[in-house]
Scaffold this motif. Structure first.
Motif, mmCIF file in Angstrom:
data_model
loop_
_atom_site.group_PDB
_atom_site.id
_atom_site.type_symbol
_atom_site.label_atom_id
_atom_site.label_comp_id
_atom_site.label_asym_id
_atom_site.label_seq_id
_atom_site.Cartn_x
_atom_site.Cartn_y
_atom_site.Cartn_z
ATOM 1 N N ASP A 130 -5.832 6.633 -4.406
ATOM 2 C CA ASP A 130 -4.444 6.862 -3.978
ATOM 3 C C ASP A 130 -4.312 8.281 -3.453
ATOM 4 N N LYS B 174 0.807 -1.221 0.000
ATOM 5 C CA LYS B 174 0.000 0.000 0.000
ATOM 6 C C LYS B 174 0.840 1.270 0.000
ATOM 7 N N TYR C 118 0.187 6.454 -0.910
ATOM 8 C CA TYR C 118 -0.499 5.501 -0.054
ATOM 9 C C TYR C 118 -1.839 5.160 -0.676
ATOM 10 N N LYS C 119 -2.133 3.875 -0.654
ATOM 11 C CA LYS C 119 -3.399 3.408 -1.199
ATOM 12 C C LYS C 119 -4.436 3.533 -0.100
ATOM 13 N N GLN D 61 -9.184 0.764 -2.320
ATOM 14 C CA GLN D 61 -8.829 0.018 -3.522
ATOM 15 C C GLN D 61 -8.743 0.907 -4.754
#
Lengths: 407, 439
Positions: free
Chosen positions: A366, A322, A359-360, A363
């Motif tokens: 970002d 992530k 950072y994700k 889903q």
């Protein structure tokens, strides 16, 4: 006779833009990696970096980012120990990208809005160079509808039309004093437009190296009915019609880039870009006033910029699935030759370092943060046109944040 | 997500960094081999800060020696007292103000007559009337005295003949016997500037060669030697200025023969020439048509041209016939120009050789002002030249300088000092000083 007496007051207005005003802040992921991206297909920002790469992206993007920029310059007049600083101001370069294509299609369309040129410099109204420049606020907003097509599995191409809406607001003092010794003031304010294009080709080689080649064309931007305002002593008011209109045009330069991307392993991504910015056409900056007088003539300031080369490199490391960590840097030559450096944007060779994290958040979402530190090398100059003589040094700090929704 | 917070802190820290301002390392100013503890300025009106046809407080405040002294403070310079007029009498001798333009564009200047520092007028037998100004009694470092010639420096009664000098002396009017040279050297000093000598040529020139005489060349050299000898007697170092070419100032270049003739021809096309009473040789003058080489003074009342003058041949128009030439006092004719230039070059040869023999710094004002006249001068985006009013350097009297002009001169003196003594007195910011003030 008044003409005879006063002709030489001629406010040779050197009102001028300068280089340095190319803003390389076109996507947080890319800034984090030293502003590379010509040879990558990272996200929607590929619309800017390489329209050819957009069609290779498996997802569609809607993303927006902002990179508040603080340009801090200092000037030390020759032969003195005085130091004059620009006021701390934040310019807000931003980006918006949207790409779309049916799942699995060989094509995508997109829209990009970005600010590739700009400048915000405020030396104030009391510094020794105020007759050359006090303040410049220059912005260029590029709108770029784009189409990208995958020709084969290893090659895709893309291109977009560019419409530029530019605004300029600049002030300087006029060396004509009123009864209390105060200098006159000139302000030029206007907006204009220009057209150009952006095209690229993107290759995926068998070795895993990706290669991009792009050309962003010159965008000759013309301001037609700008407003020129002058504040001068009353006895000279007729010589400085105010408000007056002016027109000016500036060739925002073309950029040629080649870039490479490589994944030595799944966690690492390396990128390298080389740019040639075609500043050569920027020979003269002219202001054409609608109403001329003996004192207010059109001006033609020599710029004689030359093409510049920039090199950039960067890397991304996926710390977790992530979290991405990025860093990079680059070096770019000054476009303004010796003797043509102006205080609006005190151009100099520059080196920069960048860092970023991605950072994700979810889903499809970002968040990317970036930080760039740019150091313009100290440059001692005597400008041919103004004889403003001294040493400039500038530091630029650019934090940035973007959100990208992709599906 | 926990880590993410840490990164946010890092980013926040980096943003904070942007509060840092860049700075440039500059060498610490040095006094070199000179000592600026007590700097004194010796000279005439230019040194006093005379401008716009008068000596007044605002002009005194921006005299070139006061600007130099301010810059010297970073290299050990001490206090620099000037014989300022009091704030209540700030307009001193009175001066000219630009108050507008006529329809034809010519400037209108108006004398300032309020808040003057005039004490009275005294008749000096055998000399004439001397205007007296409010006395100054404090310490003095700027000894600039408007009107003084090099010729006057060792003349004991001079304190009774020049009101600007008289106001500096303690004695009552008419009783002074202190020579200028004794006065300026009475108190110990470590550094001096000397820009005397301008009036030895200028007095002749501005009176059209009619009201004054050029100081004899040998006398000039002898007196200059005397002055420099006294100024360097106790080991002080210093800087001297050369004498500008009298024709480099707008006083002689604003009203030109061509312009006046052109204006006359407009009304009266058959007029062929202006006539002047020109120097032939020695003291012989004869009327002849004027050429571009004859210089008309700034104060010439152009409306006199063409007025009927009674002559043995009947009424004839002023300035337009050989019988009614323009008065000598209004024209520095070509031969007078050549004469003045020849004397100035001789003065300057003396100044330079005497300065060289004592190892003094030299500001070559002659060359500098000729260059400005020829090519103009660009300073930090300010375009300057030797034109009247528009040029920005010369004040409304066409002879003395504007504050900006004096700042430029101060910088030239500083450059000469720095070059000679290896000092690094910082230059002043010329843009801080104004040119001619427009209404």
């Amino acid at each position: 006779m008044r003409k005879l007496l006063l002709l030489a007051l001629a406010m040779a207005p050197v009102l001028a833009f300068a280089q340095g005003f190319q803003v390389n802040l076109e996507g947080q992921k890319q800034i984090g990696m030293g502003h590379t991206g010509t040879g990558l297909a990272q996200d929607g920002a590929a619309l800017f970096f390489n329209p050819g790469a957009v069609a290779t992206e498996s997802q569609n993007y809607v993303q927006a980012g902002i990179s508040p920029l603080s340009f801090n310059s200092v000037f030390n007049p020759a032969g003195t120990s005085e130091q004059y600083h620009t006021a701390s101001k934040w310019a807000p370069p931003f980006t918006f990208y949207g790409t779309w294509g049916p799942k699995g299609a060989r094509w995508k369309v997109g829209m990009a809005v970005y600010t590739p040129f700009g400048g915000l410099t405020d030396w104030g109204t009391t510094w020794p160079g105020r007759f050359a420049a006090e303040r410049l606020d220059l912005k260029a907003f590029y709108f770029q509808p784009t189409i990208s097509i995958k020709i084969t599995d290893w090659m895709s191409i893309g291109g977009g039309l560019v419409y530029n809406h530019g605004t300029v607001d600049l002030t300087r003092a006029i060396p004509i004093e009123n009864g209390t010794g105060q200098s006159g003031q000139a302000e030029l304010n206007g907006s204009g437009k220009g057209y150009g294009w952006n095209a690229g080709v993107y290759f995926t080689t068998q070795s895993g190296v990706t290669v991009g080649i792009t050309h962003r064309s010159q965008v000759k931007t013309t301001i037609n009915d700008g407003t020129a305002t002058f504040a001068v002593p009353a006895s000279l008011a007729t010589s400085f019609p105010s408000p007056n209109q002016f027109s000016a045009s500036i060739p925002l330069p073309a950029t040629n880039s080649i870039g490479f991307g490589y994944r030595p392993c799944s966690k690492w991504l390396l990128a390298l870009d080389v740019n040639i910015v075609e500043w050569d056409p920027f020979k003269t900056l002219s202001f054409d006033y609608k109403t001329n007088t003996g004192l207010l003539q059109d001006t033609h300031s020599p710029r004689n910029y030359h093409n510049t080369v920039g090199v950039r490199g960067g890397a991304q490391y996926m710390a977790t699935n992530k979290l991405a960590l990025r860093f990079g840097g680059g070096y770019a030559e000054a476009a303004a030759p010796n003797g043509y450096v102006t205080p609006e944007v005190p151009d100099a060779d520059r080196a920069y370092l960048t860092a970023g994290i991605g950072y994700k958040l979810a889903q499809h979402l970002d968040i990317d943060l970036s930080f760039e530190y740019e150091h313009l090398l100290q440059r001692t100059q005597t400008n041919f046109e103004t004889q403003l003589s001294g040493t400039f040094k500038s530091e630029v700090y650019i934090p940035g944040i973007s959100l990208a929704y992709h599906w | 997500m926990k880590h993410f917070k840490h990164y946010l802190y890092i980013i926040a820290g980096l943003v904070w960094l942007s509060a840092c301002k860049p700075s440039i390392d500059t060498p610490k100013p040095s006094k070199g081999s000179a000592d600026f503890t007590r700097y004194i300025a010796v000279g005439n009106s230019l040194t006093a800060g005379f401008a716009d046809g008068g000596l007044y407080r605002a002009g005194q405040m921006v005299s070139y020696p006061s600007i130099m002294a301010k810059q010297m403070q970073s290299v050990g310079g001490g206090v620099f007292n000037q014989p300022l007029f009091d704030a209540g009498q700030a307009n001193g001798s009175g001066y000219l103000q630009l108050t507008g333009f006529n329809a034809d564009g010519t400037p209108i200047t108006t004398p300032v007559t309020t808040n003057l520092a005039i004490r009275g007028i005294q008749a000096i037998p055998g000399f004439g009337n001397v205007t007296l100004y409010a006395k100054y009694t404090g310490d003095i470092e700027n000894y600039g005295v408007p009107g003084i010639k090099l010729l006057h420096v060792s003349y004991a009664p001079y304190g009774n003949l020049n009101g600007f000098y008289e106001r500096l002396l303690p004695g009552a009017e008419g009783t002074n016997t202190t020579t200028y040279l004794d006065f300026v050297t009475a108190k110990q000093f470590t550094f001096f500037s000397n820009w005397l000598g301008n009036n030895d040529a200028l007095g002749y020139a501005t009176s059209g060669g009619a009201g004054d005489v050029l100081t004899d060349k040998a006398t000039f050299a002898g007196l200059y030697n005397l002055v420099i000898g006294r100024l360097t007697a106790t080991g002080a170092k210093g800087v001297v200025g050369t004498i500008p070419d009298v024709t480099s100032i707008p006083y002689f270049n604003t009203i030109t023969v061509g312009a006046v003739l052109g204006a006359v021809k407009k009304a009266n096309p058959q007029v062929q020439a202006l006539y002047i009473n020109a120097l032939v040789s020695g003291t012989t003058y004869a009327p002849r048509p004027a050429t571009a080489k004859d210089l008309i003074v700034l104060t010439f009342p152009t409306n006199k041209i063409g007025l009927p003058i009674s002559t043995p041949y009947g009424n004839l128009p002023y300035g337009l016939t050989p019988y009614t030439p323009i008065d000598n006092q209004f024209v520095l004719d070509a031969n007078e120009v050549a004469l003045a230039q020849d004397y100035v070059q001789s003065y300057n040869a003396a100044i330079k050789s005497i300065a060289a023999s004592k190892g003094l710094a030299v500001f070559d004002a002659y060359t500098f002002l000729n260059n400005v006249k020829e090519h103009g001068l660009l300073e930090s985006g300010i375009s300057l030249n030797s034109n009247y009013i528009s040029g920005g350097i010369f004040s409304l009297d066409g002879v003395h300088l504007t504050p900006r002009g004096y700042a430029i001169v101060a910088n030239e003196f500083i450059k000469a000092i720095n070059a000679k003594y290896g000092s690094s007195i910082p230059l002043t910011d010329v843009s801080e000083y104004s040119g001619v003030k427009f209404p």
